[in-house]
Design a protein around this motif. Structure first.
Motif, PDB file in Angstrom:
ATOM      1  N   UNK A 157      11.427  -1.626  -0.963  1.00 19.58           N
ATOM      2  CA  UNK A 157      11.613  -1.206  -2.358  1.00 19.58           C
ATOM      3  C   UNK A 157      12.216  -2.316  -3.220  1.00 19.58           C
ATOM      4  N   UNK A 158      12.220  -3.564  -2.708  1.00 23.11           N
ATOM      5  CA  UNK A 158      12.737  -4.694  -3.495  1.00 23.11           C
ATOM      6  C   UNK A 158      11.645  -5.246  -4.415  1.00 23.11           C
ATOM      7  N   UNK A 159      11.901  -6.412  -4.991  1.00 15.07           N
ATOM      8  CA  UNK A 159      10.919  -6.948  -5.951  1.00 15.07           C
ATOM      9  C   UNK A 159      10.003  -7.996  -5.318  1.00 15.07           C
ATOM     10  N   UNK A 160      10.066  -8.141  -3.985  1.00 12.34           N
ATOM     11  CA  UNK A 160       9.242  -9.157  -3.314  1.00 12.34           C
ATOM     12  C   UNK A 160       7.844  -8.625  -3.028  1.00 12.34           C
ATOM     13  N   UNK A 161       6.879  -9.535  -2.946  1.00  8.74           N
ATOM     14  CA  UNK A 161       5.492  -9.158  -2.678  1.00  8.74           C
ATOM     15  C   UNK A 161       5.223  -9.288  -1.176  1.00  8.74           C
ATOM     16  N   UNK A 162       4.920  -8.169  -0.526  1.00  9.29           N
ATOM     17  CA  UNK A 162       4.720  -8.216   0.932  1.00  9.29           C
ATOM     18  C   UNK A 162       3.346  -8.777   1.306  1.00  9.29           C
ATOM     19  N   UNK A 163       2.418  -8.819   0.334  1.00  9.93           N
ATOM     20  CA  UNK A 163       1.078  -9.337   0.646  1.00  9.93           C
ATOM     21  C   UNK A 163       1.132 -10.856   0.789  1.00  9.93           C
ATOM     22  N   UNK A 164       1.840 -11.510  -0.134  1.00  7.65           N
ATOM     23  CA  UNK A 164       1.887 -12.977  -0.103  1.00  7.65           C
ATOM     24  C   UNK A 164       3.217 -13.493  -0.624  1.00  7.65           C
ATOM     25  N   UNK A 188      -6.462 -12.913   0.449  1.00  8.67           N
ATOM     26  CA  UNK A 188      -6.443 -11.539  -0.086  1.00  8.67           C
ATOM     27  C   UNK A 188      -6.848 -11.457  -1.555  1.00  8.67           C
ATOM     28  N   UNK A 189      -7.681 -10.475  -1.879  1.00  8.72           N
ATOM     29  CA  UNK A 189      -7.958 -10.206  -3.298  1.00  8.72           C
ATOM     30  C   UNK A 189      -7.735  -8.714  -3.591  1.00  8.72           C
ATOM     31  N   UNK A 190      -6.907  -8.076  -2.752  1.00  7.58           N
ATOM     32  CA  UNK A 190      -6.663  -6.640  -2.948  1.00  7.58           C
ATOM     33  C   UNK A 190      -5.282  -6.427  -3.571  1.00  7.58           C
ATOM     34  N   UNK A 191      -5.044  -5.233  -4.052  1.00  6.37           N
ATOM     35  CA  UNK A 191      -3.713  -4.877  -4.556  1.00  6.37           C
ATOM     36  C   UNK A 191      -3.423  -3.462  -4.073  1.00  6.37           C
ATOM     37  N   UNK A 192      -2.149  -3.115  -4.080  1.00 13.24           N
ATOM     38  CA  UNK A 192      -1.783  -1.734  -3.754  1.00 13.24           C
ATOM     39  C   UNK A 192      -0.459  -1.421  -4.438  1.00 13.24           C
ATOM     40  N   UNK A 193      -0.067  -0.157  -4.359  1.00 13.87           N
ATOM     41  CA  UNK A 193       1.225   0.226  -4.922  1.00 13.87           C
ATOM     42  C   UNK A 193       2.100   0.733  -3.785  1.00 13.87           C
ATOM     43  N   UNK A 194       3.353   0.289  -3.783  1.00 14.60           N
ATOM     44  CA  UNK A 194       4.329   0.800  -2.818  1.00 14.60           C
ATOM     45  C   UNK A 194       4.989   2.006  -3.479  1.00 14.60           C
ATOM     46  N   UNK A 195       4.849   3.169  -2.847  1.00 15.67           N
ATOM     47  CA  UNK A 195       5.346   4.428  -3.411  1.00 15.67           C
ATOM     48  C   UNK A 195       6.785   4.644  -2.926  1.00 15.67           C
ATOM     49  N   UNK A 196       7.719   4.702  -3.878  1.00 14.37           N
ATOM     50  CA  UNK A 196       9.153   4.779  -3.537  1.00 14.37           C
ATOM     51  C   UNK A 196       9.751   6.072  -4.095  1.00 14.37           C
ATOM     52  N   UNK A 201      10.705   3.882   0.885  1.00 16.16           N
ATOM     53  CA  UNK A 201       9.248   3.720   0.803  1.00 16.16           C
ATOM     54  C   UNK A 201       8.608   4.908   1.509  1.00 16.16           C
ATOM     55  N   UNK A 202       7.749   5.649   0.798  1.00 19.72           N
ATOM     56  CA  UNK A 202       7.123   6.804   1.453  1.00 19.72           C
ATOM     57  C   UNK A 202       5.620   6.606   1.674  1.00 19.72           C
ATOM     58  N   UNK A 203       5.073   5.486   1.185  1.00 19.04           N
ATOM     59  CA  UNK A 203       3.653   5.245   1.453  1.00 19.04           C
ATOM     60  C   UNK A 203       3.104   4.076   0.668  1.00 19.04           C
ATOM     61  N   UNK A 204       1.909   3.656   1.080  1.00 20.62           N
ATOM     62  CA  UNK A 204       1.173   2.614   0.361  1.00 20.62           C
ATOM     63  C   UNK A 204       0.000   3.290  -0.315  1.00 20.62           C
ATOM     64  N   UNK A 205      -0.220   3.007  -1.580  1.00 19.28           N
ATOM     65  CA  UNK A 205      -1.314   3.642  -2.315  1.00 19.28           C
ATOM     66  C   UNK A 205      -2.337   2.587  -2.701  1.00 19.28           C
ATOM     67  N   UNK A 206      -3.529   2.727  -2.138  1.00 19.85           N
ATOM     68  CA  UNK A 206      -4.551   1.702  -2.400  1.00 19.85           C
ATOM     69  C   UNK A 206      -5.208   1.935  -3.769  1.00 19.85           C
ATOM     70  N   UNK A 207      -5.921   0.928  -4.212  1.00 19.89           N
ATOM     71  CA  UNK A 207      -6.672   0.981  -5.480  1.00 19.89           C
ATOM     72  C   UNK A 207      -5.808   1.375  -6.668  1.00 19.89           C
ATOM     73  N   UNK A 250       0.132  -7.383  -6.056  1.00 24.47           N
ATOM     74  CA  UNK A 250      -1.215  -7.893  -6.325  1.00 24.47           C
ATOM     75  C   UNK A 250      -1.225  -9.403  -6.154  1.00 24.47           C
ATOM     76  N   UNK A 251      -2.419  -9.964  -6.162  1.00 21.52           N
ATOM     77  CA  UNK A 251      -2.594 -11.415  -5.982  1.00 21.52           C
ATOM     78  C   UNK A 251      -3.280 -11.978  -7.221  1.00 21.52           C
ATOM     79  N   UNK A 252      -2.630 -12.942  -7.861  1.00 22.01           N
ATOM     80  CA  UNK A 252      -3.217 -13.533  -9.063  1.00 22.01           C
ATOM     81  C   UNK A 252      -4.151 -14.686  -8.691  1.00 22.01           C
ATOM     82  N   UNK A 253      -4.931 -15.133  -9.669  1.00 20.66           N
ATOM     83  CA  UNK A 253      -5.799 -16.301  -9.464  1.00 20.66           C
ATOM     84  C   UNK A 253      -4.961 -17.514  -9.083  1.00 20.66           C
ATOM     85  N   UNK A 254      -3.772 -17.633  -9.718  1.00 22.84           N
ATOM     86  CA  UNK A 254      -2.865 -18.767  -9.419  1.00 22.84           C
ATOM     87  C   UNK A 254      -2.413 -18.708  -7.970  1.00 22.84           C
ATOM     88  N   UNK A 255      -2.103 -17.490  -7.496  1.00 21.31           N
ATOM     89  CA  UNK A 255      -1.702 -17.329  -6.083  1.00 21.31           C
ATOM     90  C   UNK A 255      -2.799 -17.848  -5.153  1.00 21.31           C
TER      91      UNK A 255
END
Length: 299
Positions: A157-164, A188-196, A201-207, A250-255
């Motif tokens: 539930x912090x502000x860090x990105x777990x994908x990258x 990676x070119x996907x994104x998701x929401x961490x549901x808090x 954290x109670x789940x990952x929500x895709x799309x 999410x992952x930006x073009x810069x990432x």
């Protein structure tokens, strides 16, 4: 595939698709390995070179009494059945498993047996920790590996990105030069929401992404990546309680360009392929048209 997905493949001269055929998990009651949701093809994929990908849950490989021969035979058979039914001829199969020190022996034996039975070129997904500690984790007997350059951090539930995280990746990058197996890269070119809820954290929500939530009056933006639920509601079949938080990762073009440059600086040999995960209109529309060519030109 949607029209947009087809256009992206065409614009980028994509001739090869990695397609998840099925997962292998455990039957809850018997704890026996079972295939989970095998793919159903709705259209012809003749124009592509198809690589079936089988994701094996680590708990399958951790079974103390796993019948490796039986599992390898059933896996080979199911891949062949799907190919025959859809008139698909494949040259390569990919095994995706985040094996650990406890599952290592079963996994390495499974790869050996599967290779003998399938008589195909074999590739395996490799995680960063398996590159750095390969003497401990060992290297599967495959023709090549695909380094999955994502899911690096902890979902929290912090502000860090777990994908990258470039910071986390840096701890491993130097090890690439010592890794004995040829590696291609999956970015990676996907994104998701961490549901808090209540700071848990109670789940990952895709799309879900920032623009998707901005359009919805039930959610209020309270930071660069955080949204608050204004009133309880259902979205995409998930219930959100008032005051729940959603953290968008999410992952930006810069990432993507940063990843490519960092990888390129630490290579012994260039990759033969760059794989983008995953082919989905929802993901694609977040990027400008020529992003894939830009990333590939960094190598």
């Amino acid at each position: 595939m949607s029209q947009t997905e087809k256009e992206v493949l065409q614009d980028n001269n994509v001739s090869k698709l990695y397609i998840r055929y099925f997962d292998i998990g455990l039957q809850p009651k018997t704890q026996e390995p079972i295939p989970i949701s095998p793919i159903r093809f709705k259209e012809n994929v003749d124009q592509f070179n198809i690589v079936p990908v089988i994701f094996i849950q680590n708990k399958v490989m951790s079974l103390p009494n796993l019948d490796i021969d039986d599992l390898a035979q059933k896996t080979t058979r199911l891949v062949e059945e799907i190919n025959t039914k859809n008139k698909i001829v494949v040259q390569e199969i990919q095994i995706d498993c985040d094996w650990t020190l406890t599952s290592k022996n079963n996994y390495l034996k499974f790869i050996e047996r599967f290779k003998q039975l399938s008589k195909k070129k074999l590739s395996a997904t490799i995680r960063l920790h398996q590159v750095k500690y390969f003497r401990k984790t060992k290297i599967p007997n495959v023709d090549s590996g695909v380094l999955m350059y994502y899911n690096m951090g902890t979902i929290a539930n912090d502000s860090l990105n777990s994908i990258y995280s470039q910071k986390i990746a840096e701890r491993y990058l130097k090890s690439l030069k010592k890794y004995p197996l040829h590696l291609d890269f999956a970015l990676p070119i996907y994104s998701w929401a961490v549901h808090i809820r209540d700071q848990k954290v109670i789940g990952l929500r895709s799309k879900l992404n920032v623009s998707e939530l901005k359009k919805d009056a039930n959610f209020e933006k309270i930071g660069t990546i955080f949204f608050k639920v204004k009133k309880s509601n259902y979205k995409n079949g998930i219930f959100y309680e008032e005051n729940d938080l959603l953290k968008i990762e999410a992952i930006s073009s810069e990432d993507l360009k940063e990843m490519a440059e960092d990888l390129n600086e630490n290579l012994v040999q260039p990759p033969r392929e760059i794989i983008f995960y995953d082919l989905d209109e929802f993901n694609i529309k977040n990027y400008e048209k020529n992003i894939f060519k830009q990333v590939i030109s960094c190598f």
